[in-house]
Scaffold this motif. Sequence first.
Motif, short mmCIF file in Angstrom:
data_model
loop_
_atom_site.label_atom_id
_atom_site.label_comp_id
_atom_site.label_asym_id
_atom_site.label_seq_id
_atom_site.Cartn_x
_atom_site.Cartn_y
_atom_site.Cartn_z
N PRO A 1 0.81 -1.23 0.00
CA PRO A 1 0.00 0.00 0.00
C PRO A 1 0.84 1.27 0.00
N VAL A 2 2.03 1.24 0.61
CA VAL A 2 2.91 2.41 0.57
C VAL A 2 3.36 2.68 -0.86
N VAL A 3 3.73 1.63 -1.58
CA VAL A 3 4.13 1.79 -2.98
C VAL A 3 2.96 2.33 -3.79
N ALA A 4 1.76 1.84 -3.50
CA ALA A 4 0.59 2.30 -4.24
C ALA A 4 0.34 3.79 -4.01
N VAL A 5 0.59 4.28 -2.81
CA VAL A 5 0.44 5.71 -2.53
C VAL A 5 1.40 6.52 -3.39
N VAL A 6 2.64 6.05 -3.51
CA VAL A 6 3.64 6.76 -4.31
C VAL A 6 3.26 6.74 -5.79
N GLY B 1 -0.58 -7.72 -1.10
CA GLY B 1 -0.88 -6.38 -0.64
C GLY B 1 -2.00 -5.74 -1.43
N TRP B 2 -2.10 -6.06 -2.72
CA TRP B 2 -3.16 -5.48 -3.57
C TRP B 2 -4.50 -6.16 -3.31
N LEU B 3 -4.50 -7.48 -3.26
CA LEU B 3 -5.76 -8.22 -3.11
C LEU B 3 -6.40 -8.00 -1.75
N THR B 4 -5.58 -7.85 -0.71
CA THR B 4 -6.15 -7.67 0.62
C THR B 4 -6.51 -6.23 0.91
N GLY B 5 -6.07 -5.30 0.06
CA GLY B 5 -6.43 -3.90 0.24
C GLY B 5 -5.64 -3.20 1.31
N GLY B 6 -4.62 -3.89 1.89
CA GLY B 6 -3.75 -3.23 2.88
C GLY B 6 -4.51 -2.81 4.12
N ALA C 1 -5.40 3.12 2.54
CA ALA C 1 -4.65 2.68 1.37
C ALA C 1 -5.56 2.67 0.15
N PRO C 2 -4.99 2.67 -1.07
CA PRO C 2 -5.81 2.65 -2.28
C PRO C 2 -6.72 1.42 -2.32
N ASP C 3 -7.76 1.49 -3.13
CA ASP C 3 -8.76 0.44 -3.20
C ASP C 3 -8.17 -0.86 -3.70
N ARG C 4 -8.89 -1.93 -3.45
CA ARG C 4 -8.53 -3.24 -3.96
C ARG C 4 -8.84 -3.31 -5.45
N PRO C 5 -8.42 -4.39 -6.13
CA PRO C 5 -8.72 -4.51 -7.56
C PRO C 5 -10.23 -4.51 -7.81
#
Length: 544
Positions: free
Chosen positions: A88-93, A325-330, A334-338
Amino acid sequence: MADHVTSEKRILALWCPDWPATAAAIDADLGPHHPIAVLHANRVVACSAPARTAGVRRGMRKRQAQSACPEMTVVAADDHRDGRIFEPVVAVVTELVPVVEVLRPGLLVVPAARASRYFGGEDTLAENLIDAVAASGVEVQGGVADELFTAVLAARHGRHVEPGGDAAYLSGRPIGDLAVEPSLSAPTRVELVELLRRLGISTIGAFAQMSIRDVATRFDADAVVAHRLANAEPGRPPSGQALPVDLIIEHQCDPPIDRVDSAAFLGRRLADELAGRLAAVSAACTRLTVEAITERGQRHSRTWRCAQPLTPDATADRIRWQLEGWLTGGRPGAPDRPDSPIAVLRLEPIEVVEAGTLQYPLSGNGLPEDPEIDERARRSLVRVQGLLGGDAVQLPIPSGGRGPAEQITMVALGDERIPARDPAAPWPGRLPQPTPAVLLETPIHVLDMLGAPVEVTGRGCFTAEPTTVSMERAGRRRQSWELQWWAGPWPFGLGGGGDGGGGGSNGGDGAEEITARAQVLLDDSRALLLRYRSRSWVVEGVYE
């Protein structure tokens, strides 16, 4: 420098201090002020700031750390937890800068040139990224520089290095900083740093001033890489060969994936397939992009960079960290799940090197102890021993002695590991580090400029300056090499029988009694360790 001035090759690094401890605290839903420590092999490998304030330090044993901070929470090291919670940190960036490279959980880099122009300067870019990550509840520091290593080091100190100022910034840093980031160094880098300290080299600048030829002939290949980093030279370039198209793996998920365990299983299979394709072209991957595409077309892409080649296990781990990290939504914020299940999983090597350029460490993940890897290696050796016999598999253990061959005792696998000589005993005249990589016992002739034999006097000096060495080859003419450099001789015994403790006679030229060593550099760039005894020379070792 004005904030709007940038260089086309600038790199911004974002570093989350004590990430294993931070990830463990987030996973256990602990507040930022609660002390926590992460342990591996019963020693502290990471701890939070409150734990350090109480006196906990890396390397402490569990009992010692708990004694210093009784209220501290202790958890086991878990790479999967670190990777999953960092996603989720990478997704924020990536919401702000789409091109991101993850060096390891807790550390990522972005190309700063174009992004800084969009945000109005490097300082503004760094502030925006740091604020965005901090808003998700994670402490982060940033650093900007021309080269990757300098940027990572600058991030650890929150520094902005001016364009063209990498070498000046590094020159005053302590030599230990060369090994401070494991994702950019080989596991042997720590040993190199300790050796340089013993040689009196205490700063990166002092190491950078050494001749690259001396570094290459005296140390291993990673020391050459470290020397390039110390001089702020460009890092490892991509392979000059074009990437074969068939290295890219694109898997259509049928049925689509929406569970972590299914993603991990598929990631393991694709990692093995990628390793097979790389092996077929004698290549190793050091930068890999993992991309997932959902049924509705949503894309999720990450680029992973490694100092060492990605093994199948390391590739599978990175796929799992990213997708879990993506599938669980962090966590909240954090950004949304797929938006739908994953329909396509794509692995694309974007940097490869020849398979022999980098080598895999025998121990797992560069850690001092890895029980799983050790057990797998032990079982393999037992099978070989069963096929070839008990003495066919021998393990080297440190032993006492002065010469390089004496400092190793070979013990059959399964026997008690007892050295032939006590390595902790004092050994006057012991050969200092580094020891030769290849051990020999080959006669050689050392000659002066007139072709006369060079010997060692009872006072520990050459009888003449050595200029040439020659060797008899079976069935061949004698081969000779000119000397580019020599050092010694160093007496270590008298009487010609063993490595006795003396340092040379106090009188006369009793050359037949002295025992000594010398080092020479040949005109073909090979370095030899020579031993003189009974008025003759032998090659005792070859430095590589």
